[in-house]
Design a protein around this motif. Structure first.
Motif, short mmCIF file in Angstrom:
data_model
loop_
_atom_site.label_atom_id
_atom_site.label_comp_id
_atom_site.label_asym_id
_atom_site.label_seq_id
_atom_site.Cartn_x
_atom_site.Cartn_y
_atom_site.Cartn_z
N LEU A 1 40.41 25.78 29.17
CA LEU A 1 41.43 25.98 30.20
C LEU A 1 42.83 25.94 29.59
CD1 LEU A 1 40.01 23.82 33.13
CD2 LEU A 1 40.03 26.31 32.92
N LEU A 2 43.02 25.04 28.62
CA LEU A 2 44.31 24.98 27.94
C LEU A 2 44.59 26.27 27.19
CD1 LEU A 2 46.69 23.01 27.30
CD2 LEU A 2 45.49 22.49 25.16
N ALA A 3 43.56 26.80 26.54
CA ALA A 3 43.72 28.07 25.84
C ALA A 3 44.08 29.19 26.80
CB ALA A 3 42.43 28.41 25.08
N ALA A 4 43.48 29.17 27.98
CA ALA A 4 43.75 30.22 28.96
C ALA A 4 45.13 30.10 29.57
CB ALA A 4 42.69 30.18 30.06
N SER A 5 45.60 28.88 29.80
CA SER A 5 46.84 28.69 30.55
C SER A 5 48.09 28.63 29.67
CB SER A 5 46.75 27.41 31.39
OG SER A 5 46.57 26.28 30.54
N THR A 6 47.94 28.14 28.44
CA THR A 6 49.14 27.96 27.60
C THR A 6 49.08 28.67 26.26
OG1 THR A 6 48.32 25.97 26.46
CG2 THR A 6 49.38 25.66 28.61
N GLY A 7 47.89 29.00 25.80
CA GLY A 7 47.77 29.63 24.50
C GLY A 7 48.05 28.70 23.33
N GLN A 8 48.05 27.36 23.58
CA GLN A 8 48.33 26.40 22.52
C GLN A 8 47.18 26.30 21.52
OE1 GLN A 8 50.10 22.59 23.68
NE2 GLN A 8 50.51 23.43 25.71
N ILE A 9 46.01 26.76 21.90
CA ILE A 9 44.87 26.78 21.00
C ILE A 9 44.08 28.05 21.28
CG2 ILE A 9 43.39 25.46 22.58
CD1 ILE A 9 42.16 24.13 20.07
N ASN A 10 43.51 28.62 20.26
CA ASN A 10 42.77 29.88 20.40
C ASN A 10 41.38 29.60 20.95
OD1 ASN A 10 40.91 32.14 19.34
ND2 ASN A 10 42.97 32.96 18.98
N ILE A 11 40.94 30.42 21.91
CA ILE A 11 39.65 30.19 22.56
C ILE A 11 38.50 30.32 21.57
CG2 ILE A 11 39.49 32.59 23.31
CD1 ILE A 11 38.03 29.41 25.00
N VAL A 12 38.63 31.20 20.58
CA VAL A 12 37.57 31.34 19.57
C VAL A 12 37.44 30.05 18.77
CG1 VAL A 12 36.82 32.60 17.52
CG2 VAL A 12 37.84 33.84 19.44
N VAL A 13 38.57 29.42 18.45
CA VAL A 13 38.55 28.15 17.73
C VAL A 13 37.87 27.07 18.59
CG1 VAL A 13 39.99 26.31 16.77
CG2 VAL A 13 40.57 28.72 16.36
N VAL A 14 38.18 27.09 19.88
CA VAL A 14 37.57 26.12 20.81
C VAL A 14 36.05 26.25 20.80
CG1 VAL A 14 37.30 25.51 23.25
CG2 VAL A 14 39.59 25.96 22.30
N VAL A 15 35.57 27.46 20.96
CA VAL A 15 34.13 27.70 21.03
C VAL A 15 33.45 27.36 19.70
CG1 VAL A 15 32.36 29.48 21.30
CG2 VAL A 15 34.31 29.40 22.87
N LEU A 16 34.06 27.76 18.60
CA LEU A 16 33.48 27.45 17.29
C LEU A 16 33.41 25.95 17.04
CD1 LEU A 16 35.09 30.20 15.01
CD2 LEU A 16 32.70 30.06 15.78
N ALA A 17 34.47 25.23 17.42
CA ALA A 17 34.49 23.78 17.23
C ALA A 17 33.41 23.10 18.07
CB ALA A 17 35.86 23.21 17.57
N ALA A 18 33.26 23.54 19.32
CA ALA A 18 32.24 22.96 20.20
C ALA A 18 30.83 23.26 19.70
CB ALA A 18 32.42 23.47 21.62
N ALA A 19 30.61 24.50 19.29
CA ALA A 19 29.28 24.87 18.79
C ALA A 19 28.95 24.08 17.52
CB ALA A 19 29.22 26.37 18.51
N ALA A 20 29.91 23.97 16.62
CA ALA A 20 29.69 23.21 15.38
C ALA A 20 29.41 21.74 15.68
CB ALA A 20 30.90 23.35 14.46
N GLY A 21 30.17 21.17 16.61
CA GLY A 21 29.95 19.77 16.98
C GLY A 21 28.57 19.56 17.57
N ALA A 22 28.14 20.50 18.43
CA ALA A 22 26.81 20.39 19.03
C ALA A 22 25.72 20.44 17.98
CB ALA A 22 26.62 21.51 20.06
N ILE A 23 25.85 21.36 17.04
CA ILE A 23 24.82 21.54 16.02
C ILE A 23 24.78 20.34 15.07
CG2 ILE A 23 24.18 22.94 14.02
CD1 ILE A 23 25.42 25.36 15.61
#
Length: 210
Positions: free
Chosen positions: A41-63
């Motif tokens: 949501l932060l990526a969508a509303s402010t662009g302070q973080i890239n959504i691809v980075v968000v998804v990659l970080a979450a996927a890596a953390g899960a794995i």
């Protein structure tokens, strides 16, 4: 909680996402799914973080977190349950039957466990404790982690704040289904315990952790 998590993302970036998701996946009760949605949501509303980075970080953390949980389960799970399981009705035979059923349906438990609150913390530990083959575990661990991160990450990014409410509803529904499935499985246990006990020795003889 939600606002506090959002405030952490610009400070720590993908590391806070990775850390919280990994710890939850390893068995620590932290809001991994919430931090993923908050960051998206932060990526969508402010662009302070890239959504691809968000998804990659979450996927890596899960794995990574699931991998740790799996290794812990391999090392300590069954001996621990074998020693203390009798206090909750898990004698030796029933532990073997549980291991057998996990080997039969473990793929679905590992993959869909990523989407279910509560089970998300323990699926990898159960996989290790029940000696799910490492190659099969990591296949479904990786695919489940990536699908989960993409669904909730890109979904929150695309749909905005509404996805947070949707994700909460889906979590409640999923948990209810999981409880119902557990109840049905317990009935199956009781009705088929003798048959399963006869099958389990042969079915498990060739399986070992790793």
């Amino acid at each position: 909680m939600f606002d506090a998590l959002i405030s952490l993302v610009p400070i720590y970036g993908p590391w806070i996402i990775f850390g919280i998701v990994a710890l939850e996946s390893a068995g620590v009760p932290l809001p991994g799914e919430t931090i993923l949605v908050a960051a998206a949501l932060l990526a969508a509303s402010t662009g302070q973080i890239n959504i691809v980075v968000v998804v990659l970080a979450a996927a890596a953390g899960a794995i990574v977190g699931d991998g740790i949980g799996y290794m812990v389960g391999c090392r300590f799970g069954l001996p621990f349950l074998g020693r203390y399981g009798r206090y909750i009705g898990l004698d030796h035979d029933r532990l073997l039957i549980g291991r057998y059923l996990f080997l039969q349906y473990g793929n679905a438990v590992v993959f869909f466990g990523r989407f279910i609150a509560g089970l998300r913390m323990f699926a990898a530990l159960l996989a290790g404790a029940n000696s799910m083959p490492a190659g099969r575990f990591f296949l479904f661990n990786i695919t489940g982690g990536v699908c989960w991160a993409c669904l909730f990450g890109f979904g929150a990014y695309a749909m905005g704040a509404a996805i947070y409410k949707i994700s909460g509803t889906l979590t409640v529904i999923s948990l209810g289904l999981f409880i119902a499935a557990g109840y049905a499985l317990s009935i199956f246990f009781r009705r088929n315990e003798d048959t399963l006990r006869r099958q389990v020795a042969v079915a498990l003889s060739d399986h070992s952790c790793g």
